[in-house]
Design a protein around this motif. Structure first.
Motif, PDB file in Angstrom:
ATOM      1  N   THR A  85      20.805   9.519  47.939  1.00  0.00           N
ATOM      2  CA  THR A  85      21.945   9.806  48.795  1.00  0.00           C
ATOM      3  C   THR A  85      21.924   8.903  50.017  1.00  0.00           C
ATOM      4  OG1 THR A  85      23.220  11.602  49.825  1.00  0.00           O
ATOM      5  CG2 THR A  85      20.840  11.619  50.193  1.00  0.00           C
ATOM      6  N   GLY A  86      23.056   8.857  50.696  1.00  0.00           N
ATOM      7  CA  GLY A  86      23.176   8.071  51.910  1.00  0.00           C
ATOM      8  C   GLY A  86      24.606   8.130  52.403  1.00  0.00           C
ATOM      9  N   TRP A  87      24.878   7.399  53.465  1.00  0.00           N
ATOM     10  CA  TRP A  87      26.205   7.445  54.076  1.00  0.00           C
ATOM     11  C   TRP A  87      26.627   6.047  54.482  1.00  0.00           C
ATOM     12  CZ3 TRP A  87      21.847   9.923  55.919  1.00  0.00           C
ATOM     13  CH2 TRP A  87      21.193   9.281  56.993  1.00  0.00           C
ATOM     14  N   HIS A  88      27.936   5.861  54.508  1.00  0.00           N
ATOM     15  CA  HIS A  88      28.568   4.676  55.074  1.00  0.00           C
ATOM     16  C   HIS A  88      27.968   3.394  54.491  1.00  0.00           C
ATOM     17  CE1 HIS A  88      31.499   3.351  58.009  1.00  0.00           C
ATOM     18  NE2 HIS A  88      30.629   2.561  58.612  1.00  0.00           N
ATOM     19  N   GLY A  89      27.810   2.370  55.311  1.00  0.00           N
ATOM     20  CA  GLY A  89      27.302   1.098  54.818  1.00  0.00           C
ATOM     21  C   GLY A  89      25.872   1.144  54.338  1.00  0.00           C
ATOM     22  N   GLY A  90      25.145   2.195  54.714  1.00  0.00           N
ATOM     23  CA  GLY A  90      23.746   2.301  54.323  1.00  0.00           C
ATOM     24  C   GLY A  90      23.533   2.553  52.855  1.00  0.00           C
ATOM     25  N   ILE A  91      24.596   2.954  52.137  1.00  0.00           N
ATOM     26  CA  ILE A  91      24.486   3.131  50.692  1.00  0.00           C
ATOM     27  C   ILE A  91      25.600   2.410  49.939  1.00  0.00           C
ATOM     28  CG2 ILE A  91      25.770   5.325  50.646  1.00  0.00           C
ATOM     29  CD1 ILE A  91      23.736   6.217  48.436  1.00  0.00           C
ATOM     30  N   VAL A  92      26.797   2.301  50.547  1.00  0.00           N
ATOM     31  CA  VAL A  92      27.924   1.757  49.805  1.00  0.00           C
ATOM     32  C   VAL A  92      28.279   0.329  50.245  1.00  0.00           C
ATOM     33  CG1 VAL A  92      29.897   2.538  51.216  1.00  0.00           C
ATOM     34  CG2 VAL A  92      30.051   2.585  48.719  1.00  0.00           C
ATOM     35  N   ASP A  93      27.531  -0.217  51.197  1.00  0.00           N
ATOM     36  CA  ASP A  93      27.645  -1.635  51.541  1.00  0.00           C
ATOM     37  C   ASP A  93      26.245  -2.253  51.579  1.00  0.00           C
ATOM     38  OD1 ASP A  93      28.732  -4.071  52.176  1.00  0.00           O
ATOM     39  OD2 ASP A  93      28.922  -3.658  54.312  1.00  0.00           O
ATOM     40  N   SER A  94      25.433  -1.855  50.619  1.00  0.00           N
ATOM     41  CA  SER A  94      24.074  -2.367  50.499  1.00  0.00           C
ATOM     42  C   SER A  94      24.009  -3.402  49.373  1.00  0.00           C
ATOM     43  CB  SER A  94      23.102  -1.226  50.153  1.00  0.00           C
ATOM     44  OG  SER A  94      23.261  -0.125  51.021  1.00  0.00           O
ATOM     45  N   PHE A  95      23.230  -4.464  49.593  1.00  0.00           N
ATOM     46  CA  PHE A  95      22.841  -5.371  48.511  1.00  0.00           C
ATOM     47  C   PHE A  95      24.065  -5.900  47.759  1.00  0.00           C
ATOM     48  CE2 PHE A  95      19.904  -1.553  48.444  1.00  0.00           C
ATOM     49  CZ  PHE A  95      19.131  -1.991  49.501  1.00  0.00           C
ATOM     50  N   ARG A  96      24.956  -6.525  48.494  1.00  0.00           N
ATOM     51  CA  ARG A  96      26.231  -6.958  47.921  1.00  0.00           C
ATOM     52  C   ARG A  96      26.068  -7.876  46.720  1.00  0.00           C
ATOM     53  NH1 ARG A  96      29.386  -8.554  53.553  1.00  0.00           N
ATOM     54  NH2 ARG A  96      29.547  -6.439  54.425  1.00  0.00           N
ATOM     55  N   ALA A  97      24.961  -8.609  46.654  1.00  0.00           N
ATOM     56  CA  ALA A  97      24.767  -9.576  45.569  1.00  0.00           C
ATOM     57  C   ALA A  97      24.200  -8.948  44.299  1.00  0.00           C
ATOM     58  CB  ALA A  97      23.833 -10.695  46.035  1.00  0.00           C
ATOM     59  N   SER A  98      23.896  -7.662  44.321  1.00  0.00           N
ATOM     60  CA  SER A  98      23.249  -7.023  43.172  1.00  0.00           C
ATOM     61  C   SER A  98      24.260  -6.202  42.379  1.00  0.00           C
ATOM     62  CB  SER A  98      22.099  -6.125  43.632  1.00  0.00           C
ATOM     63  OG  SER A  98      21.569  -5.403  42.532  1.00  0.00           O
ATOM     64  N   SER A  99      24.694  -6.721  41.253  1.00  0.00           N
ATOM     65  CA  SER A  99      25.611  -5.958  40.406  1.00  0.00           C
ATOM     66  C   SER A  99      24.933  -4.727  39.831  1.00  0.00           C
ATOM     67  CB  SER A  99      26.145  -6.843  39.276  1.00  0.00           C
ATOM     68  OG  SER A  99      25.087  -7.348  38.478  1.00  0.00           O
ATOM     69  N   GLU A 100      23.605  -4.795  39.620  1.00  0.00           N
ATOM     70  CA  GLU A 100      22.874  -3.637  39.100  1.00  0.00           C
ATOM     71  C   GLU A 100      22.902  -2.481  40.090  1.00  0.00           C
ATOM     72  OE1 GLU A 100      21.710  -6.700  39.265  1.00  0.00           O
ATOM     73  OE2 GLU A 100      21.298  -7.333  37.197  1.00  0.00           O
ATOM     74  N   TYR A 101      22.782  -2.795  41.371  1.00  0.00           N
ATOM     75  CA  TYR A 101      22.856  -1.740  42.382  1.00  0.00           C
ATOM     76  C   TYR A 101      24.264  -1.158  42.439  1.00  0.00           C
ATOM     77  CZ  TYR A 101      22.934   0.757  46.758  1.00  0.00           C
ATOM     78  OH  TYR A 101      23.100   1.746  47.696  1.00  0.00           O
ATOM     79  N   LEU A 102      25.273  -1.994  42.411  1.00  0.00           N
ATOM     80  CA  LEU A 102      26.653  -1.506  42.458  1.00  0.00           C
ATOM     81  C   LEU A 102      26.941  -0.611  41.252  1.00  0.00           C
ATOM     82  CD1 LEU A 102      28.548  -4.753  43.539  1.00  0.00           C
ATOM     83  CD2 LEU A 102      27.496  -3.001  44.975  1.00  0.00           C
ATOM     84  N   HIS A 103      26.397  -0.972  40.100  1.00  0.00           N
ATOM     85  CA  HIS A 103      26.585  -0.153  38.902  1.00  0.00           C
ATOM     86  C   HIS A 103      25.937   1.215  39.075  1.00  0.00           C
ATOM     87  CE1 HIS A 103      26.118   0.206  34.258  1.00  0.00           C
ATOM     88  NE2 HIS A 103      27.281   0.680  34.644  1.00  0.00           N
ATOM     89  N   LEU A 104      24.794   1.257  39.725  1.00  0.00           N
ATOM     90  CA  LEU A 104      24.089   2.515  39.954  1.00  0.00           C
ATOM     91  C   LEU A 104      24.889   3.441  40.859  1.00  0.00           C
ATOM     92  CD1 LEU A 104      21.460   4.278  39.863  1.00  0.00           C
ATOM     93  CD2 LEU A 104      20.678   2.945  41.854  1.00  0.00           C
ATOM     94  N   VAL A 105      25.401   2.917  41.956  1.00  0.00           N
ATOM     95  CA  VAL A 105      26.048   3.748  42.978  1.00  0.00           C
ATOM     96  C   VAL A 105      27.487   4.085  42.617  1.00  0.00           C
ATOM     97  CG1 VAL A 105      26.729   3.808  45.413  1.00  0.00           C
ATOM     98  CG2 VAL A 105      24.490   2.937  44.765  1.00  0.00           C
ATOM     99  N   GLY A 106      28.190   3.178  41.932  1.00  0.00           N
ATOM    100  CA  GLY A 106      29.524   3.492  41.445  1.00  0.00           C
ATOM    101  C   GLY A 106      30.668   3.155  42.366  1.00  0.00           C
ATOM    102  N   GLY A 107      30.382   2.614  43.542  1.00  0.00           N
ATOM    103  CA  GLY A 107      31.446   2.243  44.472  1.00  0.00           C
ATOM    104  C   GLY A 107      30.925   1.226  45.470  1.00  0.00           C
ATOM    105  N   GLN A 108      31.815   0.391  45.965  1.00  0.00           N
ATOM    106  CA  GLN A 108      31.427  -0.677  46.876  1.00  0.00           C
ATOM    107  C   GLN A 108      32.449  -0.810  48.002  1.00  0.00           C
ATOM    108  OE1 GLN A 108      28.910  -2.839  47.356  1.00  0.00           O
ATOM    109  NE2 GLN A 108      30.026  -3.831  49.009  1.00  0.00           N
TER     110      GLN A 108
END
Length: 235
Positions: A85-108
């Protein structure tokens, strides 16, 4: 009962005050029976044994970089039952270059629209807009947001790109304005959950500054989200 283990991972862009922001919630975790470990980098994500023993990850790392073995370790841990879990940019604007991370979290994070150009003065407040966080029908029944009414904020209003594997508990709508190029209102998820294997993920997009995190509704959602995301104990 076995004590639950929470891992707080914080760092990245200092504008989101990762230390001060996470410090707001550590007492809540400790007061609810968690032992809390704090890390200042994502290196721990690659430690399979440590992640397997972690019941909840609270991440506050805006932008920054993550290695392939670190994001693979985080994803594997969540799939095996570790909550995230997390909030704001700390979870949904993290690691912009990692498609694997974006796939995990589900939103960017895509943007946060700003004020009319003539009202901007070069500070963070240029992007502070009055807006409503509206609880969805699902959100009115979900344990994270039940009893929370629609609430108003004056802060960054996140425009989020997302997939349909997320379960949206609250939304926010970006209106049309003369100085913006879009031609109709756009609704973005503001609070969502995601089930990934045996793990649960909760994202809360409000949280740019400490005063927003201390808003009663925002804080309630984040705290409940921590509990809901925590690994479900085996029978």
């Amino acid at each position: 009962m076995t004590q639950r283990r929470a891992l707080v991972v914080r760092g990245g862009w200092e504008g989101h005050q990762p230390v001060e922001a996470t410090d707001l919630f550590i007492p809540y975790l400790e007061g609810n029976g968690y032992t809390v470990r704090v890390e200042g980098s994502t290196e721990i994500y690659a430690d399979a044994a440590e992640m397997a023993d972690t019941d909840l990850v609270v991440q506050c790392v805006t932008m920054s970089q993550i290695t392939s073995d670190q994001v693979a370790g985080l994803s594997a841990a969540v799939a095996a039952g570790t909550g995230l879990t997390g909030w704001h940019g700390g979870i949904v604007d993290s690691f912009r270059a990692s498609s694997e991370y974006l796939h995990l979290v589900g939103g960017q994070f895509a943007t946060h629209p700003g004020k009319e150009p003539c009202e901007r003065h070069g500070g963070a407040e240029d992007n502070f807009l009055p807006h409503t966080v509206a609880i969805t029908d699902l959100g009115r029944e979900h344990p994270i947001t039940t009893g929370v009414e629609d609430f108003d904020l004056v802060t960054e209003q996140y425009w989020v790109l997302h997939d349909d594997l997320i379960d949206v508990l609250a939304t926010t709508t970006h209106p049309t304005r003369a100085w913006h190029p879009w031609q109709r209102p756009v609704t973005s998820p503001a609070i969502w959950t995601r089930v990934w294997g045996a793990g649960r993920i909760v994202v809360t997009t409000p949280g740019h500054s400490l005063d927003v995190l201390e808003h009663p509704s925002v804080r309630t959602v984040i705290e409940r989200g921590m509990v809901w995301a925590t690994r479900i104990a085996s029978a």
